[in-house]
Write an enzyme that holds these catalytic residues in place. Structure first.
Site, mmCIF file in Angstrom:
data_model
loop_
_atom_site.group_PDB
_atom_site.id
_atom_site.type_symbol
_atom_site.label_atom_id
_atom_site.label_comp_id
_atom_site.label_asym_id
_atom_site.label_seq_id
_atom_site.Cartn_x
_atom_site.Cartn_y
_atom_site.Cartn_z
ATOM 1 N N HIS A 206 0.782 -1.242 0.000
ATOM 2 C CA HIS A 206 0.000 0.000 0.000
ATOM 3 C C HIS A 206 0.812 1.291 0.000
ATOM 4 C CE1 HIS A 206 0.926 0.151 4.297
ATOM 5 N NE2 HIS A 206 0.576 1.417 4.260
HETATM 6 C C1 UD1 Z 1 -2.190 6.192 5.024
HETATM 7 C C2 UD1 Z 1 -0.890 6.777 5.570
HETATM 8 C C3 UD1 Z 1 0.183 5.700 5.604
HETATM 9 C C4 UD1 Z 1 -0.299 4.478 6.347
HETATM 10 C C5 UD1 Z 1 -1.634 4.012 5.806
HETATM 11 C C6 UD1 Z 1 -2.164 2.896 6.661
HETATM 12 C C7 UD1 Z 1 -0.619 9.147 5.045
HETATM 13 C C8 UD1 Z 1 0.121 10.134 4.220
HETATM 14 N N1 UD1 Z 1 -0.406 7.857 4.730
HETATM 15 O O1 UD1 Z 1 -1.930 5.816 3.698
HETATM 16 O O2 UD1 Z 1 1.329 6.211 6.265
HETATM 17 O O3 UD1 Z 1 0.655 3.469 6.194
HETATM 18 O O4 UD1 Z 1 -2.573 5.086 5.824
HETATM 19 O O5 UD1 Z 1 -3.065 2.096 5.996
HETATM 20 O O6 UD1 Z 1 -1.331 9.521 5.937
HETATM 21 N N2 UD1 Z 1 -9.136 4.712 0.458
HETATM 22 C C9 UD1 Z 1 -10.384 4.128 0.357
HETATM 23 N N3 UD1 Z 1 -11.061 3.887 1.520
HETATM 24 C C10 UD1 Z 1 -10.588 4.221 2.743
HETATM 25 C C11 UD1 Z 1 -9.338 4.831 2.812
HETATM 26 C C12 UD1 Z 1 -8.620 5.075 1.663
HETATM 27 O O7 UD1 Z 1 -10.850 3.800 -0.727
HETATM 28 O O8 UD1 Z 1 -11.267 3.953 3.756
HETATM 29 C C13 UD1 Z 1 -8.372 4.925 -0.787
HETATM 30 C C14 UD1 Z 1 -8.691 6.260 -1.464
HETATM 31 O O9 UD1 Z 1 -8.614 6.051 -2.855
HETATM 32 C C15 UD1 Z 1 -7.518 7.127 -1.027
HETATM 33 C C16 UD1 Z 1 -6.377 6.104 -0.943
HETATM 34 O O10 UD1 Z 1 -6.977 4.911 -0.483
HETATM 35 O O11 UD1 Z 1 -7.226 8.169 -1.925
HETATM 36 C C17 UD1 Z 1 -5.248 6.511 -0.004
HETATM 37 O O12 UD1 Z 1 -5.765 6.771 1.315
HETATM 38 P P1 UD1 Z 1 -4.964 7.764 2.307
HETATM 39 O O13 UD1 Z 1 -5.617 7.748 3.623
HETATM 40 O O14 UD1 Z 1 -4.749 9.065 1.656
HETATM 41 O O15 UD1 Z 1 -3.531 7.122 2.407
HETATM 42 P P2 UD1 Z 1 -3.136 5.608 2.699
HETATM 43 O O16 UD1 Z 1 -2.513 5.057 1.463
HETATM 44 O O17 UD1 Z 1 -4.253 4.890 3.316
HETATM 45 N N1 UDP Z 2 -4.014 -4.970 8.939
HETATM 46 C C1 UDP Z 2 -5.303 -5.462 9.060
HETATM 47 N N2 UDP Z 2 -5.943 -5.870 7.925
HETATM 48 C C2 UDP Z 2 -5.378 -5.817 6.693
HETATM 49 C C3 UDP Z 2 -4.048 -5.309 6.597
HETATM 50 C C4 UDP Z 2 -3.403 -4.886 7.740
HETATM 51 O O1 UDP Z 2 -5.841 -5.547 10.161
HETATM 52 O O2 UDP Z 2 -6.032 -6.201 5.714
HETATM 53 C C5 UDP Z 2 -3.327 -4.518 10.158
HETATM 54 C C6 UDP Z 2 -1.997 -5.180 10.414
HETATM 55 O O3 UDP Z 2 -2.152 -6.402 11.084
HETATM 56 C C7 UDP Z 2 -1.278 -4.132 11.239
HETATM 57 C C8 UDP Z 2 -1.815 -2.812 10.680
HETATM 58 O O4 UDP Z 2 -3.027 -3.146 10.000
HETATM 59 O O5 UDP Z 2 -1.664 -4.234 12.600
HETATM 60 C C9 UDP Z 2 -0.835 -2.222 9.712
HETATM 61 O O6 UDP Z 2 -1.433 -1.158 9.036
HETATM 62 P P1 UDP Z 2 -1.025 -0.704 7.576
HETATM 63 O O7 UDP Z 2 -0.235 -1.772 6.898
HETATM 64 O O8 UDP Z 2 -2.247 -0.224 6.919
HETATM 65 O O9 UDP Z 2 -0.142 0.594 7.857
HETATM 66 P P2 UDP Z 2 1.368 0.856 8.305
HETATM 67 O O10 UDP Z 2 1.668 0.012 9.490
HETATM 68 O O11 UDP Z 2 2.241 0.566 7.139
HETATM 69 O O12 UDP Z 2 1.357 2.305 8.585
#
Ligand code: UD1
Ligand code: UDP
Length: 364
Positions: A206
């Site tokens: 991601h």
């Molecule tokens: C964010 C964090 C990242 C973290 C991740 C955890 C920032 C800059 N990044 O990244 O550090 O590792 O969360 O998962 O804050 N989207 C959906 N549904 C949702 C949420 C997101 O469809 O409920 C899609 C949308 O297209 C959105 C994209 O995911 O534009 C990215 O979501 P965003 O919250 O901006 O960043 P993450 O990639 O989730």
């Molecule tokens: N996780 C989850 N379901 C998923 C993927 C990840 O519950 O489908 C959990 C995972 O076990 C961990 C946390 O989400 O506890 C990690 O989050 P993510 O990878 O989104 O973000 P990051 O840690 O890279 O910021």
């Protein structure tokens, strides 16, 4: 004492579970949860509140997705209103997302004390949005709770006063240890996805640096597909990545991996625990692989959790070429885990120490 906890993204809901529960146990403060709305799908948000019995947010700012400026700016505008209304003693932010940054900035401007959990992690790569967020939050925080000795050293080297830093261990390890008591009913993830214990590979993907670069995205998913021709590969896919695969008409190209919707924490725990190898670019999942003593490959140029790599539990691979990623997967599958050292992420008491420190802190 009134504490305002600012959450927005999946890993923050998970990390806050243990700290909030410890604060509640002590009972000396009122905790108010603010959800920025950064993650909003049921399987990216609600499921964690349900599975980890989190207190419902008093405020959901409903900010949703957008550019960094839009998302952070909207959070700041709405958070400012909430903080002015609630007048908390301090705020808590977790990790390094835009929700973390927005919370830290608004608190600093309103001269409200801020507490940063998971302070001091560095990738030394300023092109990562997370690196900017964590550096700013660390430098604005009044209390910094760090998970590892390396993270403490990073903060001291940046001139942050030792008096503000507390080495407490990793709250994600606490969540991991408490999983059984937190779980009401374990999902039957293996059966549901037709997986055999110890005989499949779990992957997540991601990070913006991988999903927003088509060459990297193709290289990683091609390498996973190559692995899928030999082993069962299951990928609970972040919506960000699915959107990118669809936009580039790539979903159909990867027939040997099972792409599923994101899963809840308990299902993920079970999928991680029983996997033979974990492939990821997630910060949290890298560590959980180690907690479960499963070898891991991280497709990134660097990691903040360097102990995982130096100890041999995690293999870093620059995700530019499918063949080299695939070769790293095969190498990791040969890992003799019995001979690898253990790593200190604290004794599972990080959240208890954090809660104790917060309630005894003299917020002047
Ligand atoms: C964010 C964090 C990242 C973290 C991740 C955890 C920032 C800059 N990044 O990244 O550090 O590792 O969360 O998962 O804050 N989207 C959906 N549904 C949702 C949420 C997101 O469809 O409920 C899609 C949308 O297209 C959105 C994209 O995911 O534009 C990215 O979501 P965003 O919250 O901006 O960043 P993450 O990639 O989730
Ligand atoms: N996780 C989850 N379901 C998923 C993927 C990840 O519950 O489908 C959990 C995972 O076990 C961990 C946390 O989400 O506890 C990690 O989050 P993510 O990878 O989104 O973000 P990051 O840690 O890279 O910021």
């Amino acid at each position: 004492m009134k504490i305002l906890t600012i959450l927005g993204a999946r890993p923050q809901f998970i990390k806050s579970a243990v700290v909030s529960s410890e604060l509640k146990k002590i009972g000396l403060c009122e905790e108010i949860i603010v959800h920025t709305g950064q993650h909003y799908d049921d399987n990216m948000s609600n499921i964690f509140f349900e599975q980890l019995s989190l207190q419902s947010p008093k405020y959901n700012l409903g900010v949703g997705s957008g550019t960094h400026g839009y998302q952070t700016g909207m959070m700041m505008i709405r958070l400012e209103e909430v903080i002015l209304e609630e007048k908390p003693t301090a705020i808590i932010v977790y990790g390094d997302t835009n929700s973390t940054l927005a919370g830290s900035l608004v608190a600093a401007k309103l001269q409200i004390k801020s507490i940063h959990v998971e302070a001091g992690l560095r990738s030394w790569n300023r092109s990562m949005p997370e690196e900017i967020n964590r550096v700013v939050s660390d430098h604005l925080a009044d209390i910094l709770f760090s998970p590892t000795e390396t993270s403490v050293t990073n903060l001291i080297n940046e001139g942050i006063s030792k008096t503000k830093i507390e080495l407490v261990g990793d709250v994600m390890y606490d969540v991991f240890l408490r999983q059984e008591s937190l779980s009401k009913n374990l999902n039957n993830a293996l059966e549901k996805h037709n997986l055999k214990r110890g005989d499949y590979i779990l992957a997540t993907l991601h990070r913006a640096e991988n999903t927003d670069n088509l060459d990297r995205l193709k290289a990683i998913i091609t390498a996973l597909d190559m692995l899928g021709q030999k082993f069962q590969v299951i990928v609970p896919l972040h919506p960000r990545t699915l959107t990118k695969l669809k936009a580039n008409l790539l979903v159909e190209n990867y027939r040997h991996v099972s792409i599923i919707e994101p899963v809840g924490y308990l299902e993920m725990y079970e999928l991680e625990a029983n996997s033979r190898l974990i492939c990821t670019d997630s910060g949290g999942v890298q560590k959980e692989a180690y907690f479960h003593r499963v070898p891991c490959v991280t497709y990134r140029n660097e990691t903040e959790w360097i102990e995982l790599v130096s100890s041999g539990w995690n293999y870093l691979v620059e995700p530019t070429d499918a063949e080299s990623i695939y070769r790293t997967f095969l190498k990791a599958l040969e890992t003799q885990t019995a001979s690898l050292p253990t790593i200190n992420y604290g004794g599972g008491k990080a959240s208890e120490e954090i809660a104790k420190k917060i309630v005894s802190y003299k917020f002047g």
